[in-house]
Write an enzyme that holds these catalytic residues in place. Structure first.
Site, short mmCIF file in Angstrom:
data_model
loop_
_atom_site.label_atom_id
_atom_site.label_comp_id
_atom_site.label_asym_id
_atom_site.label_seq_id
_atom_site.Cartn_x
_atom_site.Cartn_y
_atom_site.Cartn_z
N HIS A 14 35.99 44.88 34.57
CA HIS A 14 35.39 44.23 35.74
C HIS A 14 34.52 43.02 35.39
O HIS A 14 33.45 42.82 35.96
CB HIS A 14 34.59 45.25 36.54
CG HIS A 14 35.41 46.35 37.13
ND1 HIS A 14 36.72 46.19 37.53
CD2 HIS A 14 35.10 47.67 37.39
CE1 HIS A 14 37.18 47.33 38.01
NE2 HIS A 14 36.24 48.24 37.92
N HIS A 62 35.15 47.03 45.11
CA HIS A 62 35.22 48.44 44.72
C HIS A 62 34.50 49.36 45.72
O HIS A 62 33.64 50.15 45.32
CB HIS A 62 34.60 48.61 43.33
CG HIS A 62 35.16 49.75 42.55
ND1 HIS A 62 35.36 51.01 43.08
CD2 HIS A 62 35.55 49.83 41.26
CE1 HIS A 62 35.84 51.80 42.14
NE2 HIS A 62 35.97 51.12 41.02
N GLU A 105 41.78 49.46 45.09
CA GLU A 105 41.37 48.12 44.68
C GLU A 105 42.60 47.22 44.58
O GLU A 105 43.38 47.34 43.63
CB GLU A 105 40.67 48.16 43.33
CG GLU A 105 39.49 49.10 43.25
CD GLU A 105 39.19 49.47 41.80
OE1 GLU A 105 39.12 48.54 40.95
OE2 GLU A 105 39.06 50.66 41.51
#
Length: 358
Positions: free
Chosen positions: A117, A193, A322
């Protein structure tokens, strides 16, 4: 006099942490509510994070359907990415490195030797600027922007990113990510998220939720959840959600739970991604997106964690869908490309539609 100084010192001890929590790198952190009747969300510009989504159930009772924390400080210190926007590249990059146009780039690893991420200072850990905010009316919306400098977390080139959250009729949440590569080609893969429990964030686990995913293939991964480059059919595996079934119906056949990317079947501009149904509340969530993939994750943590109102979130307390370009795409030429060149426009749109099934 000394008593007055002592009192002042004590006051500063209490005020200083609040100032830190309210401002990072000089930008003010705030909480912004978008409201449309009994449908509302709250956003903080710290990490462009969704902190609540309130929708009614089959009895008209409004409930919060995303996991989260009570304070901004908890979001700053948290490691679960509750509701956060993700970038410059969402999901994982194997070995925290890649080669682009003949140059090898080493990134900042934050999950063992890999990047997750966007690294230690991904887009989820920065303060975004508020460009536009309309709280209510016919089109409540907020647009946040972030400038990512050349070299940030090891990525080449400067990037200007934005995300717009908007409420639409009836009970629709639109999320649109945009980005520009300003001076160098660079990977861009923005997502977010939210941890969804459409029965209510404090209703327990999501194993009885009925789920359908419109993807007949997954990207296979190694033991570190890095894609191998192989794409395999889900038929006759626990990953097959082509027809609606309970999340927990085959989860015991997996080591921890679901954490895998699906290649979506549709080639439409806005692709069907998934549908989630909670029988007890009657809530249904339909997800569509412009991205080619979706990472399905079932909150596979190994311990409970304290959330909103002091509620303890247990393993499998929520699910995430996601939408994104495939994980580690920058290292797999057979995956859809995540490279954006200067002058090109990156757009990723997601649409959540909530309804009731009685």
């Amino acid at each position: 006099m000394s008593s007055m100084i002592n009192n002042l010192f004590i006051c500063l001890l209490f005020i200083f942490p609040l100032l830190v929590a309210a401002s990072v790198t000089g930008n003010k952190i705030g909480i912004y509510e978008l409201k449309k009747g009994d449908f509302s969300i709250k956003i903080t510009n710290y990490g462009a994070t969704i902190i609540s989504v309130l929708v009614p159930d089959k009895n008209g009772k409004v409930g919060d359907v995303v996991l989260g924390y009570d304070t901004i400080e908890e979001y700053m210190n948290g490691t679960s990415y509750f509701g956060a926007s993700l970038g410059r590249v969402a999901n994982r990059i194997g070995g925290a490195q890649f080669t682009l146009n003949g140059t090898h780039y080493k990134l900042v690893p934050n999950e063992g030797k890999n990047m997750l991420h966007g690294g230690l200072k991904g887009f989820s850990k920065v303060v975004w600027k508020v460009k536009k905010f309309v709280q209510d009316g016919p089109r409540p919306c907020i647009t946040l922007t972030y400038f990512s400098a050349d070299g940030e977390e090891g990525f080449p080139g400067a990037v200007l990113a934005s995300v717009t959250f908007a409420l639409k009729d009836p009970y629709k949440l639109s999320v649109v990510f945009k980005a520009k590569a300003l001076n160098k080609a660079t990977p861009i893969n923005l997502s977010h998220h939210p941890y969804w429990n459409i029965g209510g964030h404090d209703s327990g686990d999501i194993l009885s939720n009925v789920l359908q995913i419109f993807g007949s293939h997954i990207t296979l991964v190694d033991k570190e959840l890095i894609p191998t480059g192989k794409i395999a059919p889900v038929k006759n595996t626990p990953y097959d959600f082509l027809k609606p079934r309970k999340v927990g119906s085959r989860i015991n056949k997996l080591q921890n739970g679901y954490d895998i990317n699906y290649a979506l079947d549709s080639t439409a501009k806005m692709k069907p991604v998934g549908i989630v149904y909670d029988k007890k509340s009657g809530r249904v969530m339909d997800v569509k997106a412009s991205a080619p993939g979706v990472q399905f994750y079932t909150s596979n943590w190994d311990r409970s964690m304290k959330g909103k109102g002091g509620f303890m979130y247990q393993p499998h307390a929520a699910l995430s869908l996601e939408t994104l370009v495939f994980p580690d795409a920058v290292n797999h030429p057979n995956f859809p490309s995540s490279i954006v060149n200067p002058g090109e426009r990156y757009v990723h749109s997601v649409l959540y539609t909530f309804s009731i099934k009685k």
